[in-house]
Design a protein around this motif. Structure first.
Motif, short mmCIF file in Angstrom:
data_model
loop_
_atom_site.label_atom_id
_atom_site.label_comp_id
_atom_site.label_asym_id
_atom_site.label_seq_id
_atom_site.Cartn_x
_atom_site.Cartn_y
_atom_site.Cartn_z
N MET A 1 3.25 -7.91 -12.07
CA MET A 1 4.00 -9.05 -12.54
C MET A 1 3.37 -10.30 -11.99
SD MET A 1 7.98 -9.87 -11.98
CE MET A 1 8.56 -11.50 -12.24
N ASN A 2 3.22 -11.30 -12.82
CA ASN A 2 2.65 -12.57 -12.41
C ASN A 2 3.76 -13.45 -11.87
OD1 ASN A 2 1.24 -14.88 -12.03
ND2 ASN A 2 0.60 -15.11 -14.16
N HIS A 3 3.76 -13.68 -10.55
CA HIS A 3 4.82 -14.48 -9.95
C HIS A 3 4.59 -15.97 -10.13
CE1 HIS A 3 7.13 -11.32 -8.05
NE2 HIS A 3 5.98 -10.69 -7.90
N TRP A 27 12.57 -7.83 -16.86
CA TRP A 27 12.94 -6.52 -16.30
C TRP A 27 11.74 -5.59 -16.30
CZ3 TRP A 27 13.09 -1.64 -18.60
CH2 TRP A 27 13.75 -0.65 -17.89
N ARG A 28 10.99 -5.58 -17.40
CA ARG A 28 9.83 -4.71 -17.53
C ARG A 28 8.73 -5.07 -16.54
NH1 ARG A 28 6.43 -5.50 -22.77
NH2 ARG A 28 5.54 -7.06 -21.41
N GLY A 29 8.59 -6.35 -16.22
CA GLY A 29 7.52 -6.78 -15.33
C GLY A 29 7.73 -6.42 -13.88
N ARG A 30 8.94 -6.06 -13.49
CA ARG A 30 9.23 -5.74 -12.09
C ARG A 30 9.21 -4.24 -11.80
NH1 ARG A 30 13.15 -9.79 -13.10
NH2 ARG A 30 14.71 -8.18 -13.47
N ARG A 31 8.74 -3.44 -12.72
CA ARG A 31 8.76 -1.99 -12.52
C ARG A 31 7.61 -1.35 -13.31
NH1 ARG A 31 13.82 -1.49 -12.62
NH2 ARG A 31 14.12 -3.70 -12.81
N PHE A 87 14.07 2.94 -12.72
CA PHE A 87 15.19 2.41 -11.92
C PHE A 87 14.98 2.56 -10.42
CE2 PHE A 87 16.88 3.49 -16.10
CZ PHE A 87 17.35 2.24 -16.48
N GLN A 88 14.02 3.36 -10.00
CA GLN A 88 13.70 3.53 -8.59
C GLN A 88 12.18 3.42 -8.42
OE1 GLN A 88 15.75 3.90 -5.97
NE2 GLN A 88 17.51 3.69 -7.32
N LEU A 130 0.80 6.06 -10.27
CA LEU A 130 0.09 6.03 -8.99
C LEU A 130 -0.63 4.70 -8.77
CD1 LEU A 130 -1.42 9.61 -8.83
CD2 LEU A 130 0.35 8.65 -7.38
N SER A 131 -1.08 4.08 -9.83
CA SER A 131 -1.85 2.84 -9.67
C SER A 131 -0.98 1.59 -9.64
CB SER A 131 -2.88 2.71 -10.79
OG SER A 131 -2.23 2.56 -12.03
N TRP A 132 0.28 1.69 -10.01
CA TRP A 132 1.15 0.51 -10.03
C TRP A 132 1.53 0.10 -8.62
CZ3 TRP A 132 6.20 -0.75 -8.60
CH2 TRP A 132 6.69 -1.94 -9.13
N VAL A 133 1.45 -1.20 -8.35
CA VAL A 133 1.84 -1.74 -7.05
C VAL A 133 2.77 -2.91 -7.32
CG1 VAL A 133 1.01 -2.86 -4.95
CG2 VAL A 133 -0.34 -1.07 -6.01
N PRO A 134 3.89 -2.99 -6.61
CA PRO A 134 4.79 -4.12 -6.85
C PRO A 134 4.13 -5.43 -6.48
CG PRO A 134 5.54 -2.80 -4.98
CD PRO A 134 4.39 -2.08 -5.59
N GLY A 135 4.37 -6.44 -7.30
CA GLY A 135 3.81 -7.76 -7.04
C GLY A 135 4.52 -8.44 -5.89
N LYS A 136 3.85 -9.40 -5.30
CA LYS A 136 4.47 -10.17 -4.23
C LYS A 136 4.21 -11.64 -4.50
CE LYS A 136 0.48 -9.70 -1.22
NZ LYS A 136 0.01 -9.33 0.09
#
Length: 198
Positions: A1-3, A27-31, A87-88, A130-136
């Motif tokens: 997600m682009n913050h 919603w889609r961008g945060r997961r 959702f998790q 496996l490759s998805w990382v939450p944005g900061k």
């Protein structure tokens, strides 16, 4: 997600579908949305094909195998993993590894993994999870690293990195202060181009 993307603010003349789209987009961008979707799409053919019948006129072809319940369990588990991933987000590594393992198990159990369709979807979904990382959010220190040079119209990068790279690329030896890269008077050039030993 682009913050750094602009945040959607609802205007009075926006349609309800526009508002729903932007809320879904946020919603889609945060997961790991696409990873979950691929897992769900991979679970369907794996669970469906062993129970499907193909009718050609009066002839009915049944693709049922002896491991029909195993195919159903693998398909349902993939769908549950995909939904749980939405959702998790913390279970992304577990869900990714489990999806890849279930896809591999589906090859011998479920008609070659739903004729390779469900297998491919489950493998891609597991890899995406496996490759998805939450944005900061962007670090304020990084924003201050861009400074204005005197007399320049555009910001330039901080010079600390350039100073660090002045000695050469990291890990590649550079000439020392006592050595010269190109000597003007060497043994080969002295004495009219003749080499002299000793």
């Amino acid at each position: 997600m682009n913050h750094q993307a602009p945040v959607y603010v609802r205007r009075s003349d926006d349609a309800l579908l526009t508002v729903a789209y932007y809320h879904f987009y946020a919603w889609r961008g945060r997961r790991p949305f696409w990873a979950g979707l691929f897992m769900i799409c991979g679970g369907f053919p794996i669970a469906y094909y062993p129970y499907a019948d193909l009718r050609l006129g009066n002839v009915t072809l049944a693709m049922a195998t002896t491991a029909g319940s195993g195919s159903l369990i693998i398909g349902v588990l993939l769908a549950v993993l995909g939904l749980a991933l939405w959702f998790q987000q913390a279970i992304r590594v577990f869900a990714g590894v489990a999806s890849i393992l279930l896809a591999l198990v589906s090859l011998p159990v479920s008609n070659l993994g739903g004729f390779f369709v469900g297998f491919a979807f489950a493998m891609v979904g597991g890899a995406l999870a496996l490759s998805w990382v939450p944005g900061k959010p962007a670090d304020p220190a990084e924003a201050t690293a861009m400074t204005m040079a005197p007399g320049a119209t555009e910001p330039v990068a901080d010079m600390r990195k350039a100073d660090a790279m002045a000695g050469g690329v990291q890990g590649v030896p550079a000439p020392r202060d006592s050595e010269t890269a190109h000597a003007s008077e060497t043994t080969a050039h002295a004495d009219g181009g003749r080499n002299s030993a000793g």
